[in-house]
Design a protein around this motif. Structure first.
Motif, short mmCIF file in Angstrom:
data_model
loop_
_atom_site.label_atom_id
_atom_site.label_comp_id
_atom_site.label_asym_id
_atom_site.label_seq_id
_atom_site.Cartn_x
_atom_site.Cartn_y
_atom_site.Cartn_z
N ASP A 101 0.98 -0.97 -0.02
CA ASP A 101 0.09 0.14 -0.06
C ASP A 101 0.68 1.16 -0.02
O ASP A 101 0.54 2.19 -0.63
CB ASP A 101 -0.82 -0.05 1.21
CG ASP A 101 -2.09 -1.20 1.21
OD1 ASP A 101 -2.34 -1.63 0.11
OD2 ASP A 101 -2.67 -1.52 2.17
N TYR A 102 2.02 1.32 0.87
CA TYR A 102 2.90 2.35 1.03
C TYR A 102 3.49 2.51 -0.62
O TYR A 102 3.50 3.70 -0.98
CB TYR A 102 3.79 1.92 1.78
CG TYR A 102 5.22 2.84 1.96
CD1 TYR A 102 5.19 4.19 2.08
CD2 TYR A 102 6.48 2.11 1.43
CE1 TYR A 102 6.20 5.02 1.96
CE2 TYR A 102 7.43 3.17 1.56
CZ TYR A 102 7.70 4.52 1.79
OH TYR A 102 8.62 5.21 1.70
N PHE A 103 4.04 1.38 -1.08
CA PHE A 103 4.81 1.62 -2.56
C PHE A 103 3.54 2.09 -3.63
O PHE A 103 3.98 2.96 -4.55
CB PHE A 103 5.18 0.02 -2.80
CG PHE A 103 6.27 -0.55 -2.08
CD1 PHE A 103 7.21 0.58 -1.76
CD2 PHE A 103 6.45 -1.66 -1.93
CE1 PHE A 103 8.44 0.10 -0.90
CE2 PHE A 103 7.45 -2.20 -1.00
CZ PHE A 103 8.42 -1.31 -0.61
N ASP A 104 2.38 1.55 -3.43
CA ASP A 104 1.37 2.06 -4.43
C ASP A 104 0.99 3.66 -4.33
O ASP A 104 1.02 4.12 -5.32
CB ASP A 104 -0.13 1.40 -3.99
CG ASP A 104 -1.09 1.37 -5.09
OD1 ASP A 104 -0.39 1.20 -6.30
OD2 ASP A 104 -2.01 1.32 -5.03
N ASP A 105 1.28 4.10 -3.08
CA ASP A 105 0.86 5.32 -2.87
C ASP A 105 2.24 6.24 -3.62
O ASP A 105 1.99 7.49 -3.92
CB ASP A 105 1.08 5.65 -1.27
CG ASP A 105 0.22 6.90 -1.11
OD1 ASP A 105 -0.65 7.50 -1.63
OD2 ASP A 105 0.85 7.73 0.00
N ILE A 106 3.54 5.89 -3.29
CA ILE A 106 4.29 6.68 -3.76
C ILE A 106 5.10 6.46 -5.20
O ILE A 106 5.99 6.79 -5.63
CB ILE A 106 5.81 6.36 -2.91
CG1 ILE A 106 6.33 5.31 -2.86
CG2 ILE A 106 5.23 6.90 -1.46
CD1 ILE A 106 7.54 5.00 -2.10
N ARG A 107 4.36 5.28 -5.73
CA ARG A 107 4.98 4.59 -6.93
C ARG A 107 5.10 5.86 -8.12
O ARG A 107 6.24 5.83 -8.93
CB ARG A 107 3.93 3.72 -7.68
CG ARG A 107 4.68 2.59 -8.24
CD ARG A 107 4.08 1.27 -8.69
NE ARG A 107 2.68 1.23 -8.43
CZ ARG A 107 2.10 0.17 -8.95
NH1 ARG A 107 2.60 -0.79 -9.59
NH2 ARG A 107 0.65 0.13 -8.57
N PRO A 108 4.49 6.93 -8.35
CA PRO A 108 4.57 7.67 -9.40
C PRO A 108 5.73 8.51 -9.06
O PRO A 108 6.54 8.99 -9.87
CB PRO A 108 3.29 8.68 -9.19
CG PRO A 108 2.25 7.80 -8.80
CD PRO A 108 2.94 6.96 -7.74
N VAL A 109 6.40 8.82 -7.95
CA VAL A 109 7.31 9.25 -7.57
C VAL A 109 8.72 8.84 -7.95
O VAL A 109 9.76 9.54 -8.64
CB VAL A 109 7.65 9.64 -6.16
CG1 VAL A 109 8.76 10.54 -5.71
CG2 VAL A 109 6.37 10.31 -5.55
N GLU A 110 8.86 7.51 -8.16
CA GLU A 110 9.78 6.80 -8.61
C GLU A 110 10.07 6.72 -10.17
O GLU A 110 11.05 6.45 -10.53
CB GLU A 110 9.73 5.17 -8.05
CG GLU A 110 11.18 4.73 -8.19
CD GLU A 110 10.97 3.17 -7.99
OE1 GLU A 110 11.73 2.33 -7.36
OE2 GLU A 110 10.09 2.59 -8.21
#
Length: 465
Positions: A452-461
Motif C-alpha cells: 500500500d505504501y509503494f502504491d502510494d509513492i509509485r509515481p514518484v519513482e
C-alpha cells in the motif's frame, strides 16, 4: 412455646452485569457465586474463613471510594494451613471504567500465605487489613535495623491497581466454577483457518511475494516497542517457522532494560540453506519512558529514512550523526523502511505510562509524515487471557482480547484492523500449528501494508526522460 423467628439475610453482589462480564473475561468461561460480603458478614478474618475455606478457586473483589474494582484470584483452597502456596494461576486484577488489567504471579514466587488472617496475595497485598475496611500494600520489611524491599510476587503499582485509595467500601469473595451454559463454539470476531494447509498456503504466499516497486528486492519492516514486548522474539519466531524448528538467533529475554543495543537487520532464509525471503525484519533498542534511556526518537527518524547502517550501536545520550559525505545523498528506497510495526505486550496495555504513550505518539506523528504503513503487533495473548492460554484458536473468540485490541486501537490511534494479536515462541521446543498461523497471518499483513505504501509513492519513482 413460640419459636423465635429467624430472619435470613440475603446477600447480593455489588457487580454490575458489565463488570461481571469483564471479570469473567479475565477468567475464561466461568460462573461466579457469591460466598462472602464484608458489609454483611464482617470485615474480620474469622468471618472470611468461615465462608470461604475449602471452596476451591475463588475471586476476591474489593471496591473503594475512587471507583476502582480490584482484587485477586487463587485456584488453591483457603485452608488456614500455615503454608506458603504455589499457584501458577493466581493473578491480581483491576477494573476502572472501561479499562481492565490482569497481573500474573511472577514465576518462582509463592502466590500467598495460607494462614488464619485476612486474605493476602504474595504477602504484598492484604485485604480487610487488621479487620478493617482497608487494603494494605507492603513494599518493605525490616531485618534488625535494616529496611529492605520485599520480593515482588506481583509486579504492580498501587496507583494503577487501586488509585492509591486504601479505604474499601466493600469486599466480596466469589466461588469460581466452569460455566456449563457457555458454548465453546462461540462466533469468532475474525475468521482464521487453523489448518496445516492454511499454514503451507501462507508460507507459499510469503515466499513468492514481490514488492510493487521493481527497485526494491526486499520489504524492510521496522519493529518498535517497549523493552520486553517481543520485538526480537517475533524475528526468532518467523525464522523458526521457515527454518523448520525453534531458533533463537536474535537475543531476546525479559530483562528490565533493552537486550538489543544495536540496530540489526535480520534477513530470513527459506530453510537453513534456502534463498533469502522477500523481507527484512529490522530490530531496534527498546523504548523506555525516562530520558537518556532506550531508543532516541531522532534515531528512529534516521532509521526510517535509511541512514543508519546494520550493527550501529545506539547511544541513548546522543542520537546518530550521519557521515557528511553519505548524508549529502538521499538514501535509496531499497534502504528505507517500508512498514513500521509497533510491538505491544497485551498484558501491559493498561499499565503503559503516560511518558511511554507520549513517545509512541511522537513516533507515530513522524511515521505519518513520511506516509509509511503502520501495524500494531499485540504479543503474549496467551498470558493475557486464560481462554487463549488453554487454546490459541480462541484468540478471536475471546471478548477480553477483543477489548484489548480496541484499547490499543484507541490509545495509538490506529484502526482496529491494524491490530494483530500473536503469540511468539518463548518456552516451546517444537513448532505449533496455531502459533504459526497467527504469526504468518501477521507477516502477510505487513507485506500487504508495505505494498500500500509503494502504491502510494509509485509515481514518484518514475524517472523523467
Amino acid at each position: 412455646m413460640q419459636k423465635a423467628k429467624v430472619t435470613k439475610v440475603s446477600i447480593t453482589s455489588n457487580l454490575t452485569e458489565e463488570q461481571r462480564k469483564q471479570l469473567c473475561d479475565l477468567l475464561g468461561n466461568v460462573e461466579l457465586s457469591l460466598l462472602y460480603k464484608a458489609s454483611v458478614h464482617g470485615y474480620n478474618a474469622s468471618a472470611f474463613h468461615k465462608r470461604c475455606d475449602l471452596q476451591g478457586p475463588t475471586l476476591l473483589v474489593a471496591y473503594n471510594h475512587s471507583g476502582y474494582i480490584f482484587g485477586g484470584y487463587t485456584s488453591v483452597d483457603y485452608a488456614q494451613s500455615g503454608q506458603y502456596i504455589t499457584d501458577k494461576e493466581a493473578f491480581l486484577f483491576s477494573v476502572h471504567g472501561n479499562h481492565s488489567i490482569r497481573i500474573n504471579v511472577n514465576s518462582e514466587y509463592k502466590a500467598r500465605l495460607d494462614d488464619a488472617g485476612g486474605p493476602n496475595f504474595g504477602q504484598q497485598l492484604y485485604f480487610c487489613y487488621k479487620n478493617q475496611p482497608a487494603v494494605y500494600s507492603q513494599e518493605y520489611c525490616c531485618k534488625g535495623m535494616v529496611k529492605m524491599i520485599i520480593d515482588k510476587t506481583f509486579s504492580f503499582n498501587p496507583a494503577t491497581l487501586y488509585g492509591n485509595d486504601t479505604q474499601l467500601t466493600e469486599c466480596e469473595v466469589y466461588k469460581v466454577e466452569d460455566d456449563p451454559d457457555v458454548s465453546a463454539e462461540e462466533k469468532p470476531w475474525r475468521n482464521v483457518l487453523w489448518t496445516a494447509d492454511r499454514r503451507a498456503e501462507l508460507m507459499e504466499i510469503i515466499r513468492n511475494h514481490k514488492p510493487l516497486m521493481r527497485s526494491v528486492s526486499r520489504v524492510r519492516i521496522l519493529m518498535i516497542g517497549p523493552v520486553g514486548a517481543g520485538k526480537s522474539s517475533f524475528f526468532n519466531s518467523i525464522n523458526s517457522i521457515f527454518t523448520g524448528h525453534v531458533t533463537n538467533k536474535a537475543m531476546s529475554g525479559s530483562a528490565g532494560t533493552s537486550l538489543t543495543v544495536q540496530f540489526r537487520t535480520y534477513p530470513v532464509n527459506d530453510g537453513r540453506e534456502g534463498k533469502p525471503l522477500p523481507f527484512v525484519l529490522c530490530d531496534t533498542m527498546g523504548l523506555e519512558e525516562q530520558s537518556g534511556a532506550g531508543l532516541d526518537i531522532e534515531d528512529i527518524s534516521s532509521i526510517l529514512q535509511g541512514h543508519i547502517p546494520d550493527r550501529y550501536k545506539f547511544n541513548p545520550m546522543a542520537p546518530f550523526q550521519p557521515d557528511e559525505q553519505k548524508s549529502s545523498r538521499p538514501a535509496s528506497l531499497q534502504e528505507k523502511i517500508h512498514c513500521v510495526v509497533y510491538v505491544i505486550d497485551s498484558t501491559k496495555i493498561s499499565l503503559m505510562s503516560n511518558k511511554l504513550q507520549e513517545k509512541l505518539a511522537s513516533i507515530r506523528r513522524k511515521v505519518n509524515s513520511l506516509g509509511i504503513a503502520q501495524i500494531v503487533l499485540m504479543t503474549k495473548v496467551d498470558e493475557a487471557c486464560p481462554l487463549v492460554e488453554e487454546n490459541l484458536q480462541s484468540v478471536y473468540v475471546s471478548s477480553y482480547i477483543k477489548s484489548k485490541v480496541q484499547e490499543v486501537s484507541s490509545g495509538l490511534g490506529v484502526p482496529v484492523s491494524c491490530v494483530l494479536p500473536v503469540k511468539n515462541y518463548s518456552q516451546e521446543l517444537e513448532l505449533e500449528l496455531n502459533c504459526d498461523v497467527l504469526l504468518l497471518t501477521a507477516l502477510q499483513q505487513m507485506l500487504r501494508f508495505a505494498d500500500d505504501y509503494f502504491d502510494d509513492i509509485r509515481p514518484v519513482e518514475v524517472n523523467p526522460k
